[in-house]
Scaffold this active site. Structure first.
Site, PDB file in Angstrom:
ATOM      1  N   GLN A   5      -3.966   1.041  -8.607  1.00 45.67           N
ATOM      2  CA  GLN A   5      -3.926   0.862  -7.148  1.00 45.67           C
ATOM      3  C   GLN A   5      -5.154   1.526  -6.535  1.00 45.67           C
ATOM      4  O   GLN A   5      -5.409   1.384  -5.344  1.00 45.67           O
ATOM      5  CB  GLN A   5      -2.666   1.510  -6.573  1.00 45.67           C
ATOM      6  CG  GLN A   5      -1.369   0.911  -7.105  1.00 45.67           C
ATOM      7  CD  GLN A   5      -0.175   1.783  -6.724  1.00 45.67           C
ATOM      8  OE1 GLN A   5       0.369   1.672  -5.627  1.00 45.67           O
ATOM      9  NE2 GLN A   5       0.234   2.658  -7.614  1.00 45.67           N
ATOM     10  N   TYR A  47     -14.035   4.019   5.127  1.00 45.44           N
ATOM     11  CA  TYR A  47     -14.375   3.545   3.780  1.00 45.44           C
ATOM     12  C   TYR A  47     -15.798   3.941   3.383  1.00 45.44           C
ATOM     13  O   TYR A  47     -16.051   4.226   2.202  1.00 45.44           O
ATOM     14  CB  TYR A  47     -14.131   2.027   3.671  1.00 45.44           C
ATOM     15  CG  TYR A  47     -12.647   1.753   3.632  1.00 45.44           C
ATOM     16  CD1 TYR A  47     -11.926   2.000   2.471  1.00 45.44           C
ATOM     17  CD2 TYR A  47     -11.958   1.342   4.756  1.00 45.44           C
ATOM     18  CE1 TYR A  47     -10.547   1.813   2.432  1.00 45.44           C
ATOM     19  CE2 TYR A  47     -10.584   1.149   4.731  1.00 45.44           C
ATOM     20  CZ  TYR A  47      -9.886   1.393   3.568  1.00 45.44           C
ATOM     21  OH  TYR A  47      -8.515   1.231   3.524  1.00 45.44           O
ATOM     22  N   SER A  84       3.219   7.610  -5.930  1.00 45.17           N
ATOM     23  CA  SER A  84       4.445   8.056  -5.260  1.00 45.17           C
ATOM     24  C   SER A  84       5.542   6.993  -5.307  1.00 45.17           C
ATOM     25  O   SER A  84       6.694   7.285  -5.013  1.00 45.17           O
ATOM     26  CB  SER A  84       4.138   8.398  -3.800  1.00 45.17           C
ATOM     27  OG  SER A  84       3.617   7.257  -3.139  1.00 45.17           O
ATOM     28  N   GLY A 113       0.743   9.041 -11.590  1.00 45.12           N
ATOM     29  CA  GLY A 113       0.137   9.526 -10.338  1.00 45.12           C
ATOM     30  C   GLY A 113       0.344   8.630  -9.147  1.00 45.12           C
ATOM     31  O   GLY A 113      -0.560   8.489  -8.320  1.00 45.12           O
ATOM     32  N   HIS A 152      -5.618  -3.252  -5.506  1.00 43.27           N
ATOM     33  CA  HIS A 152      -5.863  -2.985  -4.085  1.00 43.27           C
ATOM     34  C   HIS A 152      -7.351  -3.023  -3.732  1.00 43.27           C
ATOM     35  O   HIS A 152      -7.752  -2.494  -2.697  1.00 43.27           O
ATOM     36  CB  HIS A 152      -5.257  -1.624  -3.670  1.00 43.27           C
ATOM     37  CG  HIS A 152      -3.751  -1.631  -3.666  1.00 43.27           C
ATOM     38  ND1 HIS A 152      -2.992  -0.475  -3.628  1.00 43.27           N
ATOM     39  CD2 HIS A 152      -2.865  -2.662  -3.677  1.00 43.27           C
ATOM     40  CE1 HIS A 152      -1.700  -0.801  -3.628  1.00 43.27           C
ATOM     41  NE2 HIS A 152      -1.595  -2.115  -3.668  1.00 43.27           N
ATOM     42  N   ASP A 186     -11.269   3.612  -6.446  1.00 48.38           N
ATOM     43  CA  ASP A 186     -12.428   4.279  -7.045  1.00 48.38           C
ATOM     44  C   ASP A 186     -12.759   3.601  -8.379  1.00 48.38           C
ATOM     45  O   ASP A 186     -12.041   2.708  -8.835  1.00 48.38           O
ATOM     46  CB  ASP A 186     -12.156   5.790  -7.220  1.00 48.38           C
ATOM     47  CG  ASP A 186     -11.012   6.085  -8.193  1.00 48.38           C
ATOM     48  OD1 ASP A 186     -11.007   5.537  -9.322  1.00 48.38           O
ATOM     49  OD2 ASP A 186     -10.102   6.870  -7.839  1.00 48.38           O
TER      50      ASP A 186
HETATM   51  C1  BJW Z   1      -0.394  13.814  -8.990  1.00 50.22           C
HETATM   52  C2  BJW Z   1      -1.389  14.746  -8.929  1.00 50.22           C
HETATM   53  C3  BJW Z   1      -1.901  15.155 -10.092  1.00 50.22           C
HETATM   54  C4  BJW Z   1      -0.769  14.354  -6.841  1.00 50.22           C
HETATM   55  N1  BJW Z   1      -1.415  14.619 -11.247  1.00 50.22           N
HETATM   56  N2  BJW Z   1       0.125  13.270 -10.039  1.00 50.22           N
HETATM   57  C5  BJW Z   1       9.335  -2.548   3.779  1.00 50.22           C
HETATM   58  C6  BJW Z   1       9.933  -2.468   2.533  1.00 50.22           C
HETATM   59  C7  BJW Z   1       9.229  -2.838   1.373  1.00 50.22           C
HETATM   60  C8  BJW Z   1       7.908  -3.291   1.435  1.00 50.22           C
HETATM   61  C9  BJW Z   1       7.326  -3.369   2.672  1.00 50.22           C
HETATM   62  C10 BJW Z   1       8.036  -3.008   3.834  1.00 50.22           C
HETATM   63  N3  BJW Z   1       7.213  -3.165   4.888  1.00 50.22           N
HETATM   64  C11 BJW Z   1       6.001  -3.613   4.432  1.00 50.22           C
HETATM   65  C12 BJW Z   1       6.072  -3.737   3.085  1.00 50.22           C
HETATM   66  C13 BJW Z   1       4.980  -4.171   2.181  1.00 50.22           C
HETATM   67  C14 BJW Z   1       3.883  -3.129   2.117  1.00 50.22           C
HETATM   68  C15 BJW Z   1       4.501  -1.796   1.743  1.00 50.22           C
HETATM   69  O1  BJW Z   1       4.802  -1.514   0.599  1.00 50.22           O
HETATM   70  N4  BJW Z   1       4.652  -0.895   2.705  1.00 50.22           N
HETATM   71  C16 BJW Z   1       5.268   0.416   2.454  1.00 50.22           C
HETATM   72  C17 BJW Z   1       4.616   1.455   3.335  1.00 50.22           C
HETATM   73  C18 BJW Z   1       6.762   0.296   2.650  1.00 50.22           C
HETATM   74  N5  BJW Z   1       2.955  -3.575   1.099  1.00 50.22           N
HETATM   75  C19 BJW Z   1       1.958  -4.396   1.382  1.00 50.22           C
HETATM   76  O2  BJW Z   1       1.724  -4.757   2.514  1.00 50.22           O
HETATM   77  C20 BJW Z   1       1.147  -4.893   0.210  1.00 50.22           C
HETATM   78  N6  BJW Z   1       1.051  -6.294   0.240  1.00 50.22           N
HETATM   79  C21 BJW Z   1       2.146  -7.063   0.170  1.00 50.22           C
HETATM   80  O3  BJW Z   1       3.264  -6.612   0.060  1.00 50.22           O
HETATM   81  O4  BJW Z   1       1.861  -8.401   0.194  1.00 50.22           O
HETATM   82  C22 BJW Z   1       2.945  -9.317   0.224  1.00 50.22           C
HETATM   83  C23 BJW Z   1       3.488  -9.698  -1.110  1.00 50.22           C
HETATM   84  C24 BJW Z   1       3.103  -9.123  -2.288  1.00 50.22           C
HETATM   85  C25 BJW Z   1       3.647  -9.518  -3.505  1.00 50.22           C
HETATM   86  C26 BJW Z   1       4.585 -10.483  -3.541  1.00 50.22           C
HETATM   87  C27 BJW Z   1       4.967 -11.068  -2.364  1.00 50.22           C
HETATM   88  C28 BJW Z   1       4.424 -10.686  -1.153  1.00 50.22           C
HETATM   89  C29 BJW Z   1      -0.272  -4.365   0.267  1.00 50.22           C
HETATM   90  C30 BJW Z   1      -0.321  -2.900   0.049  1.00 50.22           C
HETATM   91  C31 BJW Z   1      -1.736  -2.376   0.241  1.00 50.22           C
HETATM   92  C32 BJW Z   1      -1.803  -0.874   0.038  1.00 50.22           C
HETATM   93  N7  BJW Z   1      -3.056  -0.410   0.443  1.00 50.22           N
HETATM   94  C33 BJW Z   1      -3.354   1.016   0.336  1.00 50.22           C
HETATM   95  C34 BJW Z   1      -4.636   1.349   1.146  1.00 50.22           C
HETATM   96  C35 BJW Z   1      -5.816   0.584   0.694  1.00 50.22           C
HETATM   97  C36 BJW Z   1      -6.583   1.269  -0.386  1.00 50.22           C
HETATM   98  C37 BJW Z   1      -7.351   2.422   0.133  1.00 50.22           C
HETATM   99  O5  BJW Z   1      -7.660   2.551   1.327  1.00 50.22           O
HETATM  100  O6  BJW Z   1      -7.691   3.262  -0.719  1.00 50.22           O
HETATM  101  O7  BJW Z   1      -3.481   1.402  -1.015  1.00 50.22           O
HETATM  102  S1  BJW Z   1      -2.091   2.079   0.981  1.00 50.22           S
HETATM  103  C38 BJW Z   1      -2.340   3.362  -0.158  1.00 50.22           C
HETATM  104  O8  BJW Z   1      -1.092   3.520  -0.863  1.00 50.22           O
HETATM  105  C39 BJW Z   1      -3.372   2.837  -1.188  1.00 50.22           C
HETATM  106  C40 BJW Z   1      -2.705   3.181  -2.476  1.00 50.22           C
HETATM  107  O9  BJW Z   1      -3.210   2.357  -3.510  1.00 50.22           O
HETATM  108  C41 BJW Z   1      -1.242   3.004  -2.195  1.00 50.22           C
HETATM  109  C42 BJW Z   1      -0.319   3.735  -3.119  1.00 50.22           C
HETATM  110  O10 BJW Z   1      -0.477   5.123  -2.977  1.00 50.22           O
HETATM  111  P1  BJW Z   1      -0.403   6.050  -4.270  1.00 50.22           P
HETATM  112  O11 BJW Z   1      -1.503   5.714  -5.177  1.00 50.22           O
HETATM  113  O12 BJW Z   1       0.957   6.011  -4.819  1.00 50.22           O
HETATM  114  O13 BJW Z   1      -0.761   7.488  -3.628  1.00 50.22           O
HETATM  115  P2  BJW Z   1       0.228   8.542  -2.920  1.00 50.22           P
HETATM  116  O14 BJW Z   1      -0.633   9.496  -2.200  1.00 50.22           O
HETATM  117  O15 BJW Z   1       1.313   7.879  -2.178  1.00 50.22           O
HETATM  118  O16 BJW Z   1       0.927   9.292  -4.153  1.00 50.22           O
HETATM  119  C43 BJW Z   1       0.202  10.118  -5.045  1.00 50.22           C
HETATM  120  C44 BJW Z   1       1.166  10.651  -6.092  1.00 50.22           C
HETATM  121  O17 BJW Z   1       0.406  11.379  -7.024  1.00 50.22           O
HETATM  122  C45 BJW Z   1       2.227  11.588  -5.515  1.00 50.22           C
HETATM  123  O18 BJW Z   1       3.502  11.256  -6.068  1.00 50.22           O
HETATM  124  C46 BJW Z   1       1.786  12.957  -6.009  1.00 50.22           C
HETATM  125  O19 BJW Z   1       2.882  13.821  -6.317  1.00 50.22           O
HETATM  126  C47 BJW Z   1       1.048  12.604  -7.262  1.00 50.22           C
HETATM  127  N8  BJW Z   1      -0.004  13.561  -7.624  1.00 50.22           N
HETATM  128  N9  BJW Z   1      -1.612  15.061  -7.573  1.00 50.22           N
HETATM  129  C48 BJW Z   1      -0.428  13.693 -11.177  1.00 50.22           C
HETATM  130  N10 BJW Z   1      -2.890  16.087 -10.194  1.00 50.22           N
END
Ligand code: BJW
Ligand code: ZN
Length: 230
Positions: A87, A52, A173, A171, A105, A90
């Site tokens: 999410q 971080y 996934s 943006g 997040h 930044d």
């Molecule tokens: C472009 C582009 C360009 C590229 N133009 N596009 C099983 C089933 C379902 C859920 C779960 C499960 N097991 C566990 C869970 C829950 C879990 C979860 O979802 N896990 C999955 C892996 C399955 N979730 C949690 O634990 C969350 N909390 C939770 O559920 O609490 C309980 C609860 C909540 C609500 C109600 C009741 C109970 C917490 C999630 C925390 C996520 N944290 C992170 C890291 C911290 C932040 C950091 O370090 O920066 O957050 S993980 C990481 O992924 C980060 C992001 O915010 C998050 C999402 O990623 P994002 O933004 O989608 O990025 P990418 O890289 O995945 O995608 C980028 C996209 O952009 C791609 O599609 C590209 O094509 C596109 N792209 N260039 C436009 N130029």
């Protein structure tokens, strides 16, 4: 119209902020799922702090892009009521001029104290273990929502989704919940739903409409064509 915009790492990609799940989405060989957990922090706090600290330091070298600016422009012109739920950890939406932003997040420029639970603006490297400005303990952690932790402001997001006329996902996934479920919730409450992403996301079939391409091109063009009714 009430518009809820959900953004993910893809909106900042053209600013030079790496995404999580694309080809360059690894950090020193670690998957985000291995670094962004409370267990990883307990096991090896220095590695997590360095992850971080490096991303926080990198922030000062990047700028908002045309997609961030288009969203800020939409909010500023006042024809629609816009809430940006990001999410991303930044600050590029704010630097582009967006005012109504929820960081579900957490934020790189904030630290949380494990001793007093205070949250503080901070750009200091946490690997050096600075003292908490609130209680003086050396117990600060990144103010980031890790896997298994509850995202911020879910009540506010939920009520915005209930009232939304339009939900736009940019943006992201669609791999991480609860954010990945917002499209279904918004749809169930009656919103029109649009995906703007480089490629079809995991949930692309859940959207009424999808436009694929780089955010810096697709978002300004979508915003320019937005009519009073969507
Ligand atoms: C472009 C582009 C360009 C590229 N133009 N596009 C099983 C089933 C379902 C859920 C779960 C499960 N097991 C566990 C869970 C829950 C879990 C979860 O979802 N896990 C999955 C892996 C399955 N979730 C949690 O634990 C969350 N909390 C939770 O559920 O609490 C309980 C609860 C909540 C609500 C109600 C009741 C109970 C917490 C999630 C925390 C996520 N944290 C992170 C890291 C911290 C932040 C950091 O370090 O920066 O957050 S993980 C990481 O992924 C980060 C992001 O915010 C998050 C999402 O990623 P994002 O933004 O989608 O990025 P990418 O890289 O995945 O995608 C980028 C996209 O952009 C791609 O599609 C590209 O094509 C596109 N792209 N260039 C436009 N130029
Ligand atoms: Zn404290």
């Amino acid at each position: 119209m009430r518009v809820v915009v959900l953004t993910g790492a893809g909106i900042s990609a053209e600013s030079g902020v790496p995404t999580f799940r694309d080809a360059d989405g690894l950090w020193e060989g670690h998957r985000v799922e291995d670094v962004a957990t409370p267990e990883a922090f307990e096991r090896d706090p220095d590695t997590v702090h360095r992850f971080y600290d490096a991303r926080r330091a990198h922030l000062s070298t990047v700028e908002p892009n045309a997609a961030h600016r288009a969203l800020a422009g939409l909010e500023r012109d006042g024809r629609h009521r816009l809430l940006v739920v990001t999410q991303n950890v930044d600050d590029l939406h704010e630097r582009a001029g967006s005012r109504d932003v929820v960081h579900m997040h957490g934020e790189l420029l904030s630290a949380r104290c494990l001793a007093c639970d205070g949250r503080f603006r901070s750009d200091a490297p946490l690997v050096d273990r600075p003292r908490c400005p609130g209680c003086g303990e050396r117990a600060l952690r990144p103010d980031i929502v890790w896997f298994g932790e509850l995202p911020y402001e879910l009540d506010r997001i939920q009520s915005a989704l209930e009232r939304a006329d339009l939900f736009v996902s940019i943006g992201t996934s669609g791999a991480v919940y609860p954010a990945a479920g917002f499209v279904s919730a918004a749809r169930a409450y009656g919103a029109r739903t649009v995906e703007l992403n480089l490629e079809p996301s995991h949930g692309t079939d859940l959207f009424h409409d999808a436009r694929h391409g780089p955010a810096g091109t697709v978002v300004p063009s979508w915003a320019a064509g937005l009519t009073p009714t969507g």
